[in-house]
Motif scaffolding. Sequence first.
Motif, mmCIF file in Angstrom:
data_model
loop_
_atom_site.group_PDB
_atom_site.id
_atom_site.type_symbol
_atom_site.label_atom_id
_atom_site.label_comp_id
_atom_site.label_asym_id
_atom_site.label_seq_id
_atom_site.Cartn_x
_atom_site.Cartn_y
_atom_site.Cartn_z
ATOM 1 N N HIS A 185 60.112 90.654 69.414
ATOM 2 C CA HIS A 185 61.217 91.607 69.454
ATOM 3 C C HIS A 185 61.203 92.452 70.725
ATOM 4 N N ASP A 186 60.137 92.311 71.535
ATOM 5 C CA ASP A 186 60.060 93.048 72.797
ATOM 6 C C ASP A 186 60.836 92.349 73.905
ATOM 7 N N PHE A 187 61.281 91.114 73.651
ATOM 8 C CA PHE A 187 61.954 90.333 74.694
ATOM 9 C C PHE A 187 63.443 90.183 74.386
ATOM 10 N N HIS A 188 64.247 90.213 75.461
ATOM 11 C CA HIS A 188 65.695 90.086 75.327
ATOM 12 C C HIS A 188 66.224 89.184 76.443
ATOM 13 N N PRO A 189 67.280 88.426 76.166
ATOM 14 C CA PRO A 189 67.856 87.561 77.201
ATOM 15 C C PRO A 189 68.189 88.357 78.453
ATOM 16 N N GLY A 190 67.782 87.836 79.601
ATOM 17 C CA GLY A 190 68.027 88.507 80.871
ATOM 18 C C GLY A 190 66.843 89.292 81.388
ATOM 19 N N ASP A 191 65.852 89.581 80.516
ATOM 20 C CA ASP A 191 64.667 90.331 80.945
ATOM 21 C C ASP A 191 63.906 89.555 82.019
ATOM 22 N N LEU A 192 63.389 90.283 82.999
ATOM 23 C CA LEU A 192 62.526 89.714 84.031
ATOM 24 C C LEU A 192 61.094 90.080 83.671
ATOM 25 N N VAL A 193 60.245 89.086 83.403
ATOM 26 C CA VAL A 193 58.878 89.345 82.933
ATOM 27 C C VAL A 193 57.875 88.527 83.736
ATOM 28 N N HIS A 194 56.617 88.927 83.641
ATOM 29 C CA HIS A 194 55.534 88.207 84.305
ATOM 30 C C HIS A 194 54.663 87.518 83.251
ATOM 31 N N GLY A 195 54.115 86.376 83.607
ATOM 32 C CA GLY A 195 53.251 85.639 82.692
ATOM 33 C C GLY A 195 52.311 84.722 83.435
ATOM 34 N N ARG A 196 51.445 84.094 82.673
ATOM 35 C CA ARG A 196 50.454 83.169 83.239
ATOM 36 C C ARG A 196 50.661 81.781 82.648
ATOM 37 N N VAL A 197 50.613 80.770 83.494
ATOM 38 C CA VAL A 197 50.777 79.392 83.030
ATOM 39 C C VAL A 197 49.557 79.026 82.182
ATOM 40 N N ALA A 198 49.781 78.861 80.865
ATOM 41 C CA ALA A 198 48.681 78.599 79.937
ATOM 42 C C ALA A 198 48.385 77.108 79.795
ATOM 43 N N ARG A 199 49.437 76.300 79.638
ATOM 44 C CA ARG A 199 49.242 74.857 79.523
ATOM 45 C C ARG A 199 50.544 74.153 79.881
ATOM 46 N N MET A 200 50.398 72.874 80.246
ATOM 47 C CA MET A 200 51.559 72.126 80.704
ATOM 48 C C MET A 200 51.724 70.833 79.918
ATOM 49 N N THR A 201 52.957 70.391 79.813
ATOM 50 C CA THR A 201 53.285 69.130 79.166
ATOM 51 C C THR A 201 54.216 68.362 80.096
ATOM 52 N N GLN A 202 54.632 67.169 79.671
ATOM 53 C CA GLN A 202 55.541 66.386 80.490
ATOM 54 C C GLN A 202 56.899 67.056 80.620
ATOM 55 N N PHE A 203 57.293 67.814 79.600
ATOM 56 C CA PHE A 203 58.629 68.403 79.610
ATOM 57 C C PHE A 203 58.664 69.844 80.100
ATOM 58 N N ILE A 233 54.193 74.271 89.703
ATOM 59 C CA ILE A 233 53.214 75.248 89.202
ATOM 60 C C ILE A 233 51.907 74.566 88.806
ATOM 61 N N SER A 234 50.877 75.401 88.587
ATOM 62 C CA SER A 234 49.569 74.919 88.132
ATOM 63 C C SER A 234 49.067 75.849 87.028
ATOM 64 N N ILE A 235 48.177 75.340 86.173
ATOM 65 C CA ILE A 235 47.601 76.155 85.108
ATOM 66 C C ILE A 235 46.854 77.342 85.719
ATOM 67 N N GLY A 236 47.123 78.520 85.186
ATOM 68 C CA GLY A 236 46.489 79.733 85.700
ATOM 69 C C GLY A 236 47.357 80.522 86.657
ATOM 70 N N ASP A 237 48.440 79.913 87.142
ATOM 71 C CA ASP A 237 49.332 80.618 88.067
ATOM 72 C C ASP A 237 49.987 81.821 87.391
ATOM 73 N N GLU A 238 50.080 82.910 88.123
ATOM 74 C CA GLU A 238 50.820 84.088 87.659
ATOM 75 C C GLU A 238 52.233 83.966 88.224
ATOM 76 N N ILE A 239 53.222 83.946 87.354
ATOM 77 C CA ILE A 239 54.594 83.723 87.808
ATOM 78 C C ILE A 239 55.559 84.740 87.208
ATOM 79 N N GLU A 240 56.710 84.860 87.852
ATOM 80 C CA GLU A 240 57.781 85.722 87.356
ATOM 81 C C GLU A 240 58.851 84.822 86.756
ATOM 82 N N VAL A 241 59.302 85.163 85.567
ATOM 83 C CA VAL A 241 60.307 84.352 84.872
ATOM 84 C C VAL A 241 61.369 85.262 84.259
#
Length: 385
Positions: A185-203, A233-241
């Motif tokens: 509930h802390d997130f809303h469409p349009g919000d600019l947030v920071h996160g860390r790439v935790a894991r990756m898949t083909q999609f 991107i790579s696992i562990g990267d800090e990115i803005e989304v």
Amino acid sequence: MSELVNEEQSKEVASEAKPLDAVVTRVESDAVFVQFDGTREGVISRAQFSQATGGDLTVMARVGQTIRAVILREEEDGTVRLSRKNAVDASTWETLRTLAESQEVIEVTIATAVKGGLVADLMGARAFMPASQSDLRFAADLTPLVGSDVYVIVTEVDEENKRLIISRKRVLEMEEQSARAERIHDFHPGDLVHGRVARMTQFGAFIDLGGIDGLLHVSEMSWSRIARPEEVISIGDEIEVRVLRVEPENGKVSLSMKHTQESPWQKASKAFQIGDIVEGEVRRLSSFGAFVEVAPGVEGLVHVSQISRQRVDQPSDVLEPGQRVMVKVLDIRPEEERMSLSIKEAQMREEKRRAPEWTEKSNSESQQTTLGDLFGDLLRDRFKS
């Protein structure tokens, strides 16, 4: 010999004795001292405290704790010997079954680590926790949990085979789900947030936003077309989304990297006008036309009818991916991310542009040839005469 007799007598007495409640008054490394029936005192040896052998009594028992036990015997000096593990009876197993059915979260003490998992004491019974159920993710070393109190749920009860299975992972999953439900509930469409790439898949990739993971689909990583997440991107990267969608009922958060940047279509609306002739690269073909990239992240459709003035049945008959072509902008709709292009009209424009050159060259060649043809032979004949 006397020890064997005492053991047999203890078993016989225990089988007839009824479990009673006792309160722990003191805990030592090899014995637990209790009080029962108001003022009577007794002792439970290490071997008689739990079916979960190998644990540290000073960790497994606590002063003030109420436990179930049965009287084994009374020594000549008046010492009353009790057993907690022998108090595990049918009613105990019935209680354990009730716990399994209700999925109630309970606290247990991890007694020891064994091959394939951990052993805990639960109401005097031996409870086994498979390694796969000890944490949310695989843990190669389980020893840090030994001696600690953990919250678990009972997942399997088999009285006949004395099999009791518990899971800490299930509790952690429930806690994570609950925290996720609150955090989302802390997130809303349009919000600019920071996160860390935790894991990756083909999609795509899952981005840790701090207590909740959001999905970054591969199509939302870049305005340019990419085949694999690893290209960006790579696992562990800090990115803005940027948050695209939030679905509290499903616990899902959809993210985008490309929407943190200016859309190439916004740039295209300024750079291209209807009627412009531009160069592009054929990116992909379909049965109805070809998609040509005229700028990074901007692709337009050349309909099969706009490929050539000659009839084209299949775009692949005359075009191929990677081919560079000149196209004319027929229509552009940045808000819909659509552009209509024409190779045929670009060629026609080029032909019209070059038409005067061809006419002038043709006239020049015609005049030179005509003078030679008209006077050359006549002059030669006169000079001969």
